[in-house]
Design a protein around this motif. Structure first.
Motif, PDB file in Angstrom:
ATOM      1  N   CYS A 108       2.280   1.688  -3.492  1.00 11.33           N
ATOM      2  CA  CYS A 108       1.252   2.131  -4.435  1.00 11.33           C
ATOM      3  C   CYS A 108       0.949   3.611  -4.257  1.00 11.33           C
ATOM      4  O   CYS A 108       0.706   4.330  -5.243  1.00 11.33           O
ATOM      5  CB  CYS A 108      -0.019   1.310  -4.253  1.00 11.33           C
ATOM      6  N   SER A 157       0.331   0.573  -8.786  1.00 11.30           N
ATOM      7  CA  SER A 157      -1.103   0.263  -8.674  1.00 11.30           C
ATOM      8  C   SER A 157      -1.667  -0.155 -10.022  1.00 11.30           C
ATOM      9  O   SER A 157      -2.451  -1.107 -10.121  1.00 11.30           O
ATOM     10  CB  SER A 157      -1.870   1.474  -8.152  1.00 11.30           C
ATOM     11  N   ARG A 184       0.840  -1.203   0.000  1.00 12.75           N
ATOM     12  CA  ARG A 184       0.000   0.000   0.000  1.00 12.75           C
ATOM     13  C   ARG A 184       0.876   1.254   0.000  1.00 12.75           C
ATOM     14  O   ARG A 184       0.579   2.230  -0.695  1.00 12.75           O
ATOM     15  CB  ARG A 184      -0.915   0.008   1.233  1.00 12.75           C
TER      16      ARG A 184
END
Length: 243
Positions: A110, A117, A107
């Motif tokens: 990204c 992503s 995460r």
């Protein structure tokens, strides 16, 4: 040294941080990587071998819904949380080495690098398309044609050293993926072997080039190849345990 193309363009410091956060595990053939209903805080990157996703029916045999090949990922349907619960089991179809990458770390990457992503989304879309194609084949093809196309697909997913596919992929696994009984798969493969469409050697099972006339499309190099062509790796080279 192993370097996935997803992170190949990251700055060295970020690749080093990813290495520190990532764990490499090895699994024997048929060993469960994740059990259905289990919670995990990792995504799973196959560095070597082959995994299969298995749905468990209450009144029927287990069904292999898809394969996770080398350099592909298995992850939840959303990155909104740092952990997720799996609905299906993840099982090693072959001896496999798998990188466990914390969802929180992915995460973070990204958020800092939107292109990551997009690449993950592209991988997920291609896998979904492959699943839809397999469902279409199951619903429309005669059993022998379906088995032939699955064998061709396996030659892409689990190639042997001399061509064809790894002979450790069992007829039971093929049956669970094709939606057929093991007896039907066995009969179809024997018929194809008698006609010279399938042959065996010590390394694997070789299939006729005619099976390539299929709607299965191999994954592109950035997903389906090792991505370690002469580059300095971010992660140690996997060493799968022997079967």
């Amino acid at each position: 040294m192993y370097l996935h193309t997803l992170v190949a363009d990251l700055p060295q410091a970020e690749r080093a941080a990813l290495v520190q956060a990532t764990e490499l595990r090895s699994y024997r053939r048929n060993e469960t990587v994740l059990a259905a209903d289990e919670w995990t805080d990792c995504i799973y990157c196959v560095a070597g071998g082959l995994l299969r996703v298995v749905a468990h029916g209450s009144t029927s045999d287990d069904v292999t819904t898809e394969f996770i090949r080398q350099d592909d990922f298995f992850f939840g349907s959303s990155f909104s949380e740092d952990r997720y619960q799996v609905a299906q089991s993840l099982v090693a179809a072959l001896p496999s080495s798998v990188y466990l990458i914390p969802v929180s770390e992915m995460r973070r990457l990204c958020a800092a690098h939107p292109e990551i992503s997009l690449k993950l989304l592209e991988m997920a879309m291609k896998r979904l398309s492959a699943m839809r194609g397999q469902l279409r084949r199951i619903s429309s093809l005669p059993s022998e044609d379906l088995v032939g196309r699955v064998l061709h697909q396996l030659s892409q997913l689990a190639p042997s050293t001399s061509g064809g596919y790894d002979k450790r992929i069992t007829q039971a696994v093929i049956a669970s993926y094709a939606g057929l009984s093991r007896e039907v798969v066995n009969k179809a493969m024997r018929n194809m072997e008698d006609r010279g469409l399938v042959r065996r050697d010590e390394h694997g099972l070789h299939v006729s080039a005619d099976f390539a006339a299929t709607d299965f499309e191999p994954l592109p190099p950035e997903i389906g190849s090792t991505g370690s062509t002469g580059q300095t790796g971010a992660m140690p080279e996997p060493d799968p345990r022997a079967d």
